[in-house]
Design an enzyme around this catalytic site. Structure first.
Site, PDB file in Angstrom:
ATOM      1  CG  ASP A  92      36.297  39.762  33.829  1.00  8.45           C
ATOM      2  OD1 ASP A  92      35.584  38.879  34.558  1.00  8.45           O
ATOM      3  OD2 ASP A  92      36.277  41.149  34.009  1.00  8.45           O
ATOM      4  CG  HIS A  96      33.194  41.630  30.746  1.00 13.71           C
ATOM      5  ND1 HIS A  96      33.250  42.580  31.719  1.00 13.71           N
ATOM      6  CD2 HIS A  96      34.335  41.528  30.109  1.00 13.71           C
ATOM      7  CE1 HIS A  96      34.270  42.910  31.828  1.00 13.71           C
ATOM      8  NE2 HIS A  96      35.135  42.128  30.930  1.00 13.71           N
ATOM      9  CG  HIS A 136      36.284  44.224  26.992  1.00 14.48           C
ATOM     10  ND1 HIS A 136      37.045  45.361  27.149  1.00 14.48           N
ATOM     11  CD2 HIS A 136      36.015  43.365  28.112  1.00 14.48           C
ATOM     12  CE1 HIS A 136      37.561  44.917  28.591  1.00 14.48           C
ATOM     13  NE2 HIS A 136      37.039  43.888  28.899  1.00 14.48           N
ATOM     14  CG  HIS A 167      41.458  39.157  32.204  1.00 14.94           C
ATOM     15  ND1 HIS A 167      41.976  39.725  33.250  1.00 14.94           N
ATOM     16  CD2 HIS A 167      40.513  39.910  31.883  1.00 14.94           C
ATOM     17  CE1 HIS A 167      41.344  40.959  33.446  1.00 14.94           C
ATOM     18  NE2 HIS A 167      40.592  41.118  32.403  1.00 14.94           N
TER      19      HIS A 167
END
Length: 259
Positions: free
Chosen positions: A66, A117, A121, A219
């Site tokens: 991510d 995504h 964020h 990540h």
């Protein structure tokens, strides 16, 4: 949400797996198989958030990353994956994707799957529905522009992950109606917390040994993860774990599942 039933089991043929491409390094971990995911059969997956996950067998893992792309760390993650001939799924934030389109294209060119995504964020659970939809669509459009030069809110790969795994029912329902699969995770390394790469490796491998399989969240924006990843991939190889690469069902029309 109901657990996997007979109808969904029947659709596993639509989630066909194919042999991964051959790796030139005989001692590499490699990608074991490719699993084509149909959002109609698997609209929401990941046991940390949902009652259902992907049909993985014991010692199969899916690697997901991510919050990228971030050149300083994403490049190191890509190098580690390439060294072990492993493919992963990258859930990208739209803003950095728009700032580093060449890196987005490189990730796709290396054979990885590119998911979505949001744009910046934000925690969508606490936004009004229209604002949440805008965050999602702007993020998708930015990644699609980087990949294909077309600003569309219809994703080439209909895979989405909520920031912080925080979600509102209306937004979930809208994504399902659009044919976009929502990914949670089955386990994670908690790499948003400061720790050494060695501490992170132990935490992750301990959790994996308990779970035995699953969708793993990492990540590529985290320096400690980039440093830890080569050792984790070696651990997977040495302990007989197998990496499964996800693609959209439309990209894999085969109907016979192979290992």
């Amino acid at each position: 949400m109901k657990t996997l039933g007979a109808a969904a089991l029947a659709s596993v043929a639509g989630m066909a797996a194919a042999q991964a491409s051959q790796c030139p390094r005989e001692d590499a971990l490699g990608t074991s198989r490719v699993l084509a995911v149909d959002p109609a059969a698997y609209p929401r997956v990941g046991l940390k958030s949902f009652p259902q996950t992907l049909p993985l067998v014991d010692h199969e893992v899916v690697l997901t990353f991510d919050d990228g792309p971030w050149p300083a760390t994403t490049q190191k993650v890509l190098a580690a994956l390439e060294h072990q001939c492993v493919h992963a799924t990258f859930f990208m934030i739209g803003k950095p994707a728009s700032e580093h389109p060449e890196l987005v294209r490189r990730i796709a060119a290396l054979g990885h799957t590119v998911g979505h995504h949001t744009w910046t964020h934000h925690n969508l659970k606490y936004l009004k529905p229209d604002a949440a939809d805008g965050e999602i669509d702007k993020g998708i459009a930015a990644v699609e522009t980087a990949l294909h030069g077309i600003a569309t809110s219809t994703p080439t790969t209909p895979f989405f992950r909520f920031p912080y795994f925080e979600m509102a029912p209306k937004t979930l329902e809208k994504l399902q109606s659009r044919g976009i699969a929502v990914f949670g995770a089955d386990l994670w390394a908690s790499d948003w917390n400061p720790m050494t790469p060695e501490q992170q490796l132990k935490l992750l491998t301990d959790r994996l040994n308990l779970a035995g399989k699953g969708i793993i969240l990492l990540h590529d924006s985290r320096a400690q993860t980039a440093v830890m990843l080569p050792a984790f991939l070696r651990y997977l190889r040495d302990n007989h774990y197998r990496v499964v690469h996800l693609v959209p069902a439309a990209d894999n029309p085969a109907t016979v599942q192979t290992q």
